[in-house]
Write a protein that holds these residues in place. Structure first.
Motif, mmCIF file in Angstrom:
data_model
loop_
_atom_site.group_PDB
_atom_site.id
_atom_site.type_symbol
_atom_site.label_atom_id
_atom_site.label_comp_id
_atom_site.label_asym_id
_atom_site.label_seq_id
_atom_site.Cartn_x
_atom_site.Cartn_y
_atom_site.Cartn_z
ATOM 1 N N LEU A 5 74.100 -25.893 66.748
ATOM 2 C CA LEU A 5 73.941 -26.727 65.564
ATOM 3 C C LEU A 5 75.332 -27.165 65.121
ATOM 4 O O LEU A 5 76.129 -26.345 64.656
ATOM 5 C CB LEU A 5 73.251 -25.955 64.448
ATOM 6 C CG LEU A 5 71.960 -25.211 64.823
ATOM 7 C CD1 LEU A 5 71.437 -24.431 63.628
ATOM 8 C CD2 LEU A 5 70.915 -26.161 65.355
ATOM 9 N N TYR B 12 77.406 -29.390 62.604
ATOM 10 C CA TYR B 12 77.148 -29.969 61.291
ATOM 11 C C TYR B 12 77.940 -31.254 61.046
ATOM 12 O O TYR B 12 79.152 -31.316 61.296
ATOM 13 C CB TYR B 12 77.485 -28.952 60.195
ATOM 14 C CG TYR B 12 76.564 -27.755 60.185
ATOM 15 C CD1 TYR B 12 75.200 -27.893 60.425
ATOM 16 C CD2 TYR B 12 77.054 -26.483 59.920
ATOM 17 C CE1 TYR B 12 74.356 -26.807 60.406
ATOM 18 C CE2 TYR B 12 76.210 -25.381 59.903
ATOM 19 C CZ TYR B 12 74.855 -25.549 60.151
ATOM 20 O OH TYR B 12 74.023 -24.460 60.128
ATOM 21 N N TYR C 67 77.519 -24.526 55.736
ATOM 22 C CA TYR C 67 77.229 -25.905 56.121
ATOM 23 C C TYR C 67 78.432 -26.759 55.724
ATOM 24 O O TYR C 67 78.598 -27.124 54.564
ATOM 25 C CB TYR C 67 75.950 -26.370 55.415
ATOM 26 C CG TYR C 67 75.614 -27.833 55.589
ATOM 27 C CD1 TYR C 67 75.577 -28.428 56.851
ATOM 28 C CD2 TYR C 67 75.316 -28.625 54.478
ATOM 29 C CE1 TYR C 67 75.260 -29.765 57.002
ATOM 30 C CE2 TYR C 67 74.988 -29.963 54.621
ATOM 31 C CZ TYR C 67 74.967 -30.530 55.888
ATOM 32 O OH TYR C 67 74.650 -31.861 56.032
ATOM 33 N N TYR D 258 72.883 -32.837 61.077
ATOM 34 C CA TYR D 258 73.568 -32.103 62.140
ATOM 35 C C TYR D 258 73.125 -32.627 63.500
ATOM 36 O O TYR D 258 72.207 -33.448 63.616
ATOM 37 C CB TYR D 258 73.333 -30.594 62.027
ATOM 38 C CG TYR D 258 71.908 -30.110 62.169
ATOM 39 C CD1 TYR D 258 71.417 -29.670 63.390
ATOM 40 C CD2 TYR D 258 71.063 -30.038 61.068
ATOM 41 C CE1 TYR D 258 70.126 -29.189 63.520
ATOM 42 C CE2 TYR D 258 69.773 -29.559 61.186
ATOM 43 C CZ TYR D 258 69.302 -29.135 62.408
ATOM 44 O OH TYR D 258 68.021 -28.672 62.520
ATOM 45 N N ASN E 263 71.778 -31.249 67.185
ATOM 46 C CA ASN E 263 71.186 -30.116 67.875
ATOM 47 C C ASN E 263 71.369 -30.301 69.387
ATOM 48 O O ASN E 263 71.017 -31.343 69.935
ATOM 49 C CB ASN E 263 69.695 -30.015 67.542
ATOM 50 C CG ASN E 263 69.065 -28.764 68.101
ATOM 51 O OD1 ASN E 263 69.437 -27.656 67.730
ATOM 52 N ND2 ASN E 263 68.116 -28.926 69.003
ATOM 53 N N ASP F 37 70.434 -28.157 72.858
ATOM 54 C CA ASP F 37 69.769 -26.943 73.318
ATOM 55 C C ASP F 37 69.446 -27.006 74.798
ATOM 56 O O ASP F 37 69.456 -28.068 75.424
ATOM 57 C CB ASP F 37 68.519 -26.626 72.486
ATOM 58 C CG ASP F 37 67.490 -27.745 72.496
ATOM 59 O OD1 ASP F 37 67.342 -28.402 73.537
ATOM 60 O OD2 ASP F 37 66.827 -27.944 71.467
#
Length: 264
Positions: A168, A170, A215, A245, A247, A249
């Motif tokens: 994540l 930010y 954050y 943010y 992501n 993965d």
């Protein structure tokens, strides 16, 4: 492959935390000139026009913006690099100690694996998550904007059992002066095992907070996924800006664990 875009370029060994599960917190991810250019080019207006999903969240996924002339060339290069084998391998190397601790060879979780988890996935090729010809590690980058209704937020939970890792990164609005919206790290209370309230949502009475990642702009947290990789977003107090943010993965074919039974 443009490694100068890598979110791991400032990674140091001390950024890796092992307790209560392996996660990486990098407080300053990219050189500020690069970060600020990406920040200016974050496609917020286009994201806002999309339909919200659970928890008031908007996700602009890679397989969608690959076919739309919205994301800038810089962001496209960023997405390509962070869904590459080079990035996957570098992230797994950073997590190697954590992988060995979390999934030691011969453990119950690896009973279907002929080799240790690190070796299996450092060798693996990658593909995009929605690709029809998938590899054993499927990568995806998303632009994410959540809690747009100023009420919903992702409470303590664990991620999908086929997710190997998640990052994540930010992109807090520079005009957002609130200090909420960070990520809490949790563990099971001593002698217990969390139970699910619904799906992957965790009963808060079963866990306790042990760390907090704020954050902030140009800050990132990555974690290895497991049954007890417990995390959740801190509640927001009348927010004035959307929580933004990126992501990144990696999903695999096998399930790494099974969830505790829902008690309700």
């Amino acid at each position: 492959m443009n490694s100068q875009l890598s979110v791991l370029q400032n990674f140091k060994p001390e950024h890796l935390k092992m307790d209560p599960f392996p996660y990486i917190h990098i407080p300053e991810v990219l050189p500020w000139d690069l970060y600020e250019r990406l920040e200016r080019e974050y496609p917020e207006e286009h994201c806002t026009a999309k339909q919200t999903m659970g928890f008031g969240t908007i996700r602009y996924k890679q397989h969608e913006f690959d076919y739309e002339n919205v994301v800038t060339p810089l962001w496209r290069d960023f997405a390509v690099y962070h869904t590459s084998k080079e990035f996957k391998d570098n992230l797994l190397r950073a997590f190697r100690t954590g992988i060995t601790k979390l999934y030691p060879k011969g453990s119950v979780e690896l009973r279907h694996f002929p080799e240790d988890l690190y070796t299996k996935y450092i060798r693996a090729n990658v593909s995009q998550r929605k690709s029809p010809e998938g590899s054993s590690v499927r990568m995806e980058m998303q632009f994410v904007m959540n809690a747009i209704d100023q009420k919903q937020i992702r409470t303590p939970h664990v991620d999908q059992a086929k997710e190997l890792f998640a990052c994540l990164f930010y992109f807090k609005n520079p005009n957002d002066i609130k200090e909420d919206g960070g990520l809490n790290i949790y563990k099971n209370k001593e002698g217990g095992q969390w139970k699910a309230i619904k799906g992957r949502k965790v009963d808060p009475d079963d866990i306790e907070k042990v760390d907090h990642v704020p954050y902030k702009r140009n800050t990132m947290v990555c974690f290895l996924n497991s049954l007890n990789s417990l995390h959740g977003v801190t509640p927001r107090d009348n927010p004035t800006h959307t929580r933004r943010y990126i992501n990144i993965d990696g999903h695999i074919v096998e399930k790494l664990f099974t969830f505790p039974l829902t008690p309700y």
